[in-house]
Design an enzyme around this catalytic site. Structure first.
Site, PDB file in Angstrom:
ATOM      1  N   GLU A 117       0.847  -1.200   0.000  1.00 53.05           N
ATOM      2  CA  GLU A 117       0.000   0.000   0.000  1.00 53.05           C
ATOM      3  C   GLU A 117       0.876   1.241   0.000  1.00 53.05           C
ATOM      4  OE1 GLU A 117      -2.212  -0.358   3.659  1.00 53.05           O
ATOM      5  OE2 GLU A 117      -2.663  -2.457   3.221  1.00 53.05           O
ATOM      6  N   ASP A 121       1.221  10.109   4.012  1.00 54.35           N
ATOM      7  CA  ASP A 121       1.925  10.984   4.945  1.00 54.35           C
ATOM      8  C   ASP A 121       0.909  11.893   5.627  1.00 54.35           C
ATOM      9  OD1 ASP A 121       3.921  12.101   6.335  1.00 54.35           O
ATOM     10  OD2 ASP A 121       4.760  13.277   4.703  1.00 54.35           O
ATOM     11  N   LYS A 317      10.584   3.249   2.751  1.00 53.63           N
ATOM     12  CA  LYS A 317      10.404   4.687   2.544  1.00 53.63           C
ATOM     13  C   LYS A 317      11.147   5.209   1.321  1.00 53.63           C
ATOM     14  CE  LYS A 317       9.995   7.168   6.210  1.00 53.63           C
ATOM     15  NZ  LYS A 317       9.127   7.943   7.088  1.00 53.63           N
ATOM     16  N   CYS A 411       7.758  49.025   0.620  1.00 51.40           N
ATOM     17  CA  CYS A 411       7.543  48.013  -0.407  1.00 51.40           C
ATOM     18  C   CYS A 411       8.743  48.016  -1.360  1.00 51.40           C
ATOM     19  CB  CYS A 411       6.255  48.307  -1.178  1.00 51.40           C
ATOM     20  SG  CYS A 411       6.087  47.275  -2.640  1.00 51.40           S
TER      21      CYS A 411
HETATM   22  S1  IVH Z   1      -0.155   0.021   8.762  1.00 50.16           S
HETATM   23  C1  IVH Z   1       1.002  -2.052  12.685  1.00 50.16           C
HETATM   24  N1  IVH Z   1      -0.561   1.155   6.423  1.00 50.16           N
HETATM   25  O1  IVH Z   1       2.570   4.886   9.059  1.00 50.16           O
HETATM   26  C2  IVH Z   1       0.883  -1.436  11.363  1.00 50.16           C
HETATM   27  N2  IVH Z   1       0.334   2.488   8.169  1.00 50.16           N
HETATM   28  O2  IVH Z   1       4.988   4.219  10.681  1.00 50.16           O
HETATM   29  C3  IVH Z   1       0.209  -0.138  11.416  1.00 50.16           C
HETATM   30  N3  IVH Z   1       0.732   4.802   7.554  1.00 50.16           N
HETATM   31  O3  IVH Z   1       1.223   5.076  12.301  1.00 50.16           O
HETATM   32  C4  IVH Z   1       0.381   0.723  10.272  1.00 50.16           C
HETATM   33  N4  IVH Z   1      -0.004   4.662   5.484  1.00 50.16           N
HETATM   34  O4  IVH Z   1       0.141   6.480  10.462  1.00 50.16           O
HETATM   35  C5  IVH Z   1      -0.115   1.323   7.684  1.00 50.16           C
HETATM   36  N5  IVH Z   1      -0.990   2.027   4.324  1.00 50.16           N
HETATM   37  C6  IVH Z   1      -0.563   2.197   5.571  1.00 50.16           C
HETATM   38  C7  IVH Z   1      -0.099   3.432   6.042  1.00 50.16           C
HETATM   39  C8  IVH Z   1       0.354   3.540   7.352  1.00 50.16           C
HETATM   40  C9  IVH Z   1       0.502   5.466   6.414  1.00 50.16           C
HETATM   41  C10 IVH Z   1       1.307   5.415   8.765  1.00 50.16           C
HETATM   42  C11 IVH Z   1       0.480   5.200  10.010  1.00 50.16           C
HETATM   43  C12 IVH Z   1       1.376   4.573  11.001  1.00 50.16           C
HETATM   44  C13 IVH Z   1       2.727   4.886  10.461  1.00 50.16           C
HETATM   45  C14 IVH Z   1       3.681   3.812  10.879  1.00 50.16           C
END
Ligand code: IVH
Length: 672
Positions: A117, A121, A317, A411
């Site tokens: 996925e 952000d 990342k 200005c």
């Molecule tokens: S899963 C235990 N899926 O990334 C797994 N997190 O660094 C929980 N985030 O706190 C996270 N997109 O705010 C997951 N497709 C996604 C995500 C995602 C953004 C964020 C989320 C989480 C942080 C973890």
């Protein structure tokens, strides 16, 4: 109306309004006009006021309007919200996959099915649905205790307050990310800068700041979005995999990122990562990587978790869009609205594939706070297609030769004294004839999202002004080939292209024309609303405050800006000259049809001002229906003399009864 009928209608209206919310906010394909939507909304509000005990917890009227609170109460996450292990390298992805295979004792050659996925952000939240109704929501907090932001979450239009399914789990906790789309972020910052407020540094901060508002009426004005990405505690339903979970909740109308994908093994992960790195730049929201999850929930359970992160997932990342460089100069720049912004001129540096040589410092207060000086080594960051910003200065690298740049008192373009309006952080040049403001307004007029006059960029606009060939945007349309021939490196062909581009721009959509005028507080979205509501610039120019306020999403501040703009004789003159020169904005074929789209009329009694057939024709021409009998679907009963039983029925159902004259009045108005 009796309680039973009211209850049924309240339920019906709730479903209907939520459907239109989805069509408008999630699918971007509204089926009814704003006025019709408002009508439904008002009807629901009225009924709920009359029958308060019938108001439902998932009513769309409860999306907005709670009073500010002192602070948020805390919510315990039944299952802790863990974070993810991060990596930036391919080799760590290979390690991750090997670790998992080893842990699960997979045979050689067997591959894991992953679900990938985009990593949004934004800000993590947990949503709670009880028997399909949204009953609570919180931020991640420290992973164990979050803040109760349910009221604010309710304002997110793509969040269904009731799941669209007949059977849903008794309790469903869903986790997801609240974010702000880039265009909404840019628009929000433009508005904030125009209002003299501190702009947000990036979309994530803007989303977090908006969701953590104690006054949910402020949150309601911020167009937050949501993607759901995972389960919390679920009672009453089982899912076999992440893919099935997301498919199911999407069917229940929870928003799910459509770019998510099932892949096989490391190769699949790497291909997905490459694909997302490429399309990242074209997305209308920020992603900072991809999240890789073992798809099967039973394998996830087997793998379990470490102290703060699960073993079955990893965040892969993207490299940060940041770089280190030097500030060569700080230059005050005057914008279209007179706001004077400090801009850092940088030693050119590559930030993930793009050469950056300018970065905004937002405003003088922020510049002071960050203490960024000419000569400083700084960290610059690029977020999406947003203008690069200076994040911070490396003060430890100073050698004493750096110097600060104080806010200008005059200005830089016209020399008039700058003003700081009360309560604003911005400083402005209020001089109407300031050449910088005129130049910026013309550049804005010609820009791609406005009149899209191809080729007419900053350089030519500057020269046209310098040679006194134009003073307003209207003068653009009286330019001749000879006028352009004054310019350096200008040939017949280029001049011809510019003239063609000007000619083509005479017939742009009305919404572009309205946006191009640069009316304060009127961005692209508002311009579209205005174009579809008024159809012609002449109608907008004479719109009353009541008419403007009858458009959903237009508040008093925007209405005032529009009226102030058209009350100014200079602006009216410019528009008049453009029309005389052949500018003819095309009224957008009203996507939403006529004034009566989707509405039902019943005519009864002896009509004197038109025949029944005529009335039917008028209503149908405007997209409505004229029917013979009164039902709950009827919007208006138009009653002539000696109206009989239909009037009684209308009263019983609480349907508005109007006279022939009132009907004609509604018809005359731009929106019913
Ligand atoms: S899963 C235990 N899926 O990334 C797994 N997190 O660094 C929980 N985030 O706190 C996270 N997109 O705010 C997951 N497709 C996604 C995500 C995602 C953004 C964020 C989320 C989480 C942080 C973890």
């Amino acid at each position: 109306m009796d309680t039973k009928a009211a209850d049924a209608r309240i339920k019906e209206l709730g479903t209907l309004i939520e459907r239109h919310n989805r069509l408008y906010y999630a699918d971007d394909s509204p089926e009814i006009s704003d006025a019709e939507y408002d009508e439904l909304f008002r009807e629901l509000q009225l009924l709920e006021n009359r029958f308060p005990t019938l108001a439902r917890p998932d009513s769309p009227t409860r999306r907005i309007g709670a009073l500010p609170r002192e602070n948020f109460s805390q919510v315990l996450h039944r299952i802790p919200m863990l974070s993810l292990e991060n990596t930036l390298t391919e080799s760590e992805i290979v390690d991750f996959d090997e670790r998992i295979k080893r842990f699960l004792s997979l045979a050689d050659g067997e591959e894991i099915h992953y679900f990938c996925e985009p990593k949004m952000d934004g800000l993590a939240v947990e949503l709670v649905f009880e028997d399909g109704v949204f009953t609570g929501g919180s931020t991640r907090g420290d992973g164990f205790l979050g803040e109760d932001v349910a009221l604010n979450l309710r304002t997110i239009k793509s969040l269904p307050l009731r799941l669209s399914a007949n059977t849903t789990p008794h309790r469903l906790e869903v986790r997801g990310e609240v974010y702000l789309a880039l265009k909404d972020f840019q628009q929000l910052n433009v508005e904030r800068e125009e209002a003299g407020e501190q702009p947000f540094a990036n979309p994530r901060n803007a989303a977090a700041g908006s969701l953590r508002q104690l006054d949910s009426r402020i949150t309601a004005k911020r167009p937050l979005s949501l993607f759901c990405y995972g389960p919390g505690e679920i009672d009453g339903c089982e899912f076999a995999s992440q893919r099935i979970f997301l498919d199911t909740i999407a069917q229940w109308s929870l928003p799910v990122n459509p770019l998510s994908k099932s892949v096989c093994g490391v190769e699949g992960i790497l291909a997905y990562y490459r694909e997302m790195s490429t399309i990242r730049e074209s997305l209308d929201y920020e992603i900072d990587g991809v999240v890789v999850k073992v798809d099967s929930f039973s394998l996830q359970r087997e793998l379990g978790e470490k102290s703060r992160s699960p073993r079955w997932a990893i965040a892969y990342k993207f490299p940060p869009r940041q770089a280190t460089t030097m500030v060569e100069d700080i230059v005050p720049q005057v914008g279209r609205t007179g706001v004077i912004t400090p801009v850092a001129h940088l030693k050119p540096v590559e930030v993930s594939g793009v050469i950056v040589s300018r970065a905004t410092l937002h405003n003088w207060e922020e510049l002071g706070k960050k203490d960024i000086r000419i000569g400083d080594t700084v960290l610059v960051e690029r977020a999406g297609d947003v203008i690069p910003a200076v994040v911070k200065a490396f003060t430890e690298k100073r050698d004493g030769s750096e110097h600060a740049f104080p806010p200008p008192e005059l200005c830089p373009e016209c020399g008039s004294k700058v003003t700081k309006l009360p309560g604003e952080v911005a400083i402005r040049c209020l001089e109407l004839s300031c050449p910088a403001k005129i130049r910026e307004a013309i550049i804005h007029f010609a820009s791609r999202n406005a009149m899209d006059i191809e080729g007419l960029g900053d350089k030519y606009v500057e020269q046209l002004l310098r040679f006194n060939l134009i003073t307003t945007v209207a003068d653009l349309y009286t330019l001749t080939r000879d006028d352009f021939m004054h310019f350096e490196r200008m040939g017949n062909k280029l001049a011809g292209n510019l003239l063609n581009a000007l000619e083509k721009s005479k017939k742009r959509e009305l919404s572009r024309f309205i946006y191009a005028l640069g009316i304060r507080n009127v961005g692209e979205h508002t311009a579209k609303l205005l174009a579809s509501a008024f159809g012609r610039i002449e109608n907008l120019a004479v719109a009353s405050e009541t008419e403007l306020l009858s458009i959903r999403e237009i508040g008093p501040q925007v209405a005032q800006s529009i009226m102030a703009f058209f009350n100014n004789p200079r602006n009216r003159d410019v528009i008049h000259h453009m029309i005389e020169a052949g500018v003819e904005p095309i009224s957008e074929e009203k996507r939403l049809g006529g004034k009566f789209t989707g509405m039902n009329f019943v005519f009864t009694g002896t009509l004197t001002q038109f025949s029944r057939d005529e009335a039917k024709r008028i209503v149908e021409k405007e997209g409505g229906h004229a029917t013979g009998s009164v039902s709950r679907k009827t919007n208006y009963v138009v009653a002539g003399a000696d109206a009989g039983s239909k009037l009684g029925k209308a009263r019983e159902l609480g349907i508005q009864v109007i006279s022939e004259t009132e009907f004609l009045e509604i018809l005359e108005k731009k929106t019913p």
